[in-house]
Design a protein around this motif. Structure first.
Motif, short mmCIF file in Angstrom:
data_model
loop_
_atom_site.label_atom_id
_atom_site.label_comp_id
_atom_site.label_asym_id
_atom_site.label_seq_id
_atom_site.Cartn_x
_atom_site.Cartn_y
_atom_site.Cartn_z
N ASP A 151 38.93 25.90 0.36
CA ASP A 151 38.01 24.77 0.25
C ASP A 151 37.72 24.47 -1.22
O ASP A 151 38.01 25.26 -2.10
CB ASP A 151 36.71 25.08 0.99
CG ASP A 151 36.02 26.33 0.44
OD1 ASP A 151 36.75 27.28 0.03
OD2 ASP A 151 34.78 26.36 0.37
N ALA A 152 37.15 23.30 -1.47
CA ALA A 152 36.72 22.98 -2.83
C ALA A 152 35.50 23.82 -3.15
O ALA A 152 34.51 23.82 -2.41
CB ALA A 152 36.39 21.49 -2.93
N ALA A 153 35.57 24.56 -4.26
CA ALA A 153 34.46 25.48 -4.57
C ALA A 153 34.47 25.85 -6.04
O ALA A 153 35.49 25.73 -6.73
CB ALA A 153 34.56 26.74 -3.70
N SER A 154 33.33 26.31 -6.53
CA SER A 154 33.16 26.76 -7.90
C SER A 154 32.62 28.18 -7.87
O SER A 154 31.69 28.49 -7.11
CB SER A 154 32.20 25.83 -8.64
OG SER A 154 31.98 26.26 -9.95
N TYR A 155 33.19 29.05 -8.72
CA TYR A 155 32.79 30.46 -8.73
C TYR A 155 32.34 30.86 -10.14
O TYR A 155 33.11 30.72 -11.10
CB TYR A 155 33.95 31.34 -8.27
CG TYR A 155 34.56 30.90 -6.97
CD1 TYR A 155 33.93 31.14 -5.75
CD2 TYR A 155 35.77 30.19 -6.97
CE1 TYR A 155 34.49 30.71 -4.56
CE2 TYR A 155 36.34 29.77 -5.78
CZ TYR A 155 35.69 30.02 -4.58
OH TYR A 155 36.26 29.58 -3.39
#
Length: 319
Positions: A71-75
């Motif tokens: 999925d589109a995500a930021s970490y």
């Protein structure tokens, strides 16, 4: 009689296990913490290098990050070590469907040049899967340094004759030079390669006593650091094996001993054409990986020299 008792004991143990039943056996570690199904399994790729040299004009490096989620995500990226010397992105951002992404890390202008800088990065525990194969806690060493061509020189050293009855020979090297705030560094590829010619000064373009079967292709880069205290050769593999394993040489002081009186540094003497670095006998060590468990011994048969130009070598012949 003893053998009979052993068989009886084994039989009794087998009966006991059968009587217990499978319900009473601990077949594994049931306390292993499960991983949440939503865990993205973010980590650093094992394909990343961990040691870098970068030019001051572009003091940056890139590392590959991978994940299992799509999925589109930021970490968020956590800097465990190196915050004072590196600009690190606050996070790595993936678009939908992306499973690999490069992050760019830049060395700060205030960071020291010519010395390895340590960097350690990781991610939040909730985003890590301990059972995948990538690197969860990534460490790297980055050195900012500018190397420039410094011409042709000559390496002639009493090293191999520590073990074998051969004379030191002049070997041609192509030198690079770097200047930092505290040192001048020189480097060149190991000259212990197959010899095919000898010039008018008697300098060989390889090691004349080595045959093809003696070469390992593991020869490293000689790195010599000259400071106000003296000259030091970092440990380096020569790329040869005479039947007792790979040769390695290097400075004794600060690598194998703190006794500088017995194992001195090299001495740099400047000249108009470059100069010469001379290491006294027993300044350097040598080892063969398969001989006495790779034990290092002092190169005590005579000095070692790096002539920073062929002119300096020629001048030494005329002295």
């Amino acid at each position: 009689m003893k053998i009979k008792n052993i068989f009886l004991s084994l039989a009794a143990a087998t009966m006991l296990l059968t009587a217990c039943g499978n319900d009473d056996l601990e077949l594994g570690n049931s306390t292993t913490a499960p991983v949440e199904a939503s865990c993205p399994a973010v980590e650093f790729s094992t394909a990343n290098k961990s040691s870098f040299e970068v030019d001051p004009s572009d003091p940056s490096v890139s590392f590959k990050v991978q994940r299992k989620a799509t999925d589109a995500a930021s970490y968020p990226i956590k800097v465990v070590e190196g915050a004072d010397n590196f600009n690190v992105p606050a996070s790595v951002d993936f678009a939908a469907g992306e499973t690999e992404k490069d992050i760019k890390v830049t060395v700060k202008e205030c960071a020291a040049q010519g010395t390895p800088l340590s960097l350690e990065l990781t991610f939040d525990d909730a985003n890590l899967n301990p059972y995948t194969q990538g690197i969860k806690d990534f460490t790297a060493s980055v050195t900012v340094i500018k190397w420039e061509a410094a011409g042709s020189g000559v390496w002639m050293a009493n090293v191999i004759n520590t073990f074998f009855g051969v004379d030191p020979q002049p070997l041609a090297v192509t030198i690079e030079k770097a200047t930092t705030a505290t040192a001048v560094k020189y480097r060149f590829k190991s000259p212990y390669v197959l010899c095919t010619s000898q010039d008018e000064l008697g300098v060989f373009n390889g090691y004349p006593y080595a045959e093809e079967g003696d070469l390992t292709s593991n020869g490293g880069t000689f790195v010599i650091t000259v400071t106000k205290d003296g000259a030091s050769l970092a440990p380096v593999q020569l790329g040869m094996d005479f039947g007792y394993g790979e040769f390695t040489i290097g400075q004794i002081y600060d690598n194998l001993s703190s006794n500088i009186a017995s194992y001195p540094l090299g001495v740099f003497k400047a000249s108009e054409t470059g100069g010469v670095i001379a290491w006294p006998a027993s300044s350097l060590f040598i080892s063969m990986a398969g001989y006495k468990d790779g034990q290092a011994v002092p190169c005590d048969q005579g000095p070692a020299y790096l002539f920073l130009s062929t002119e300096d070598y020629k001048a030494s012949m005329e002295e």
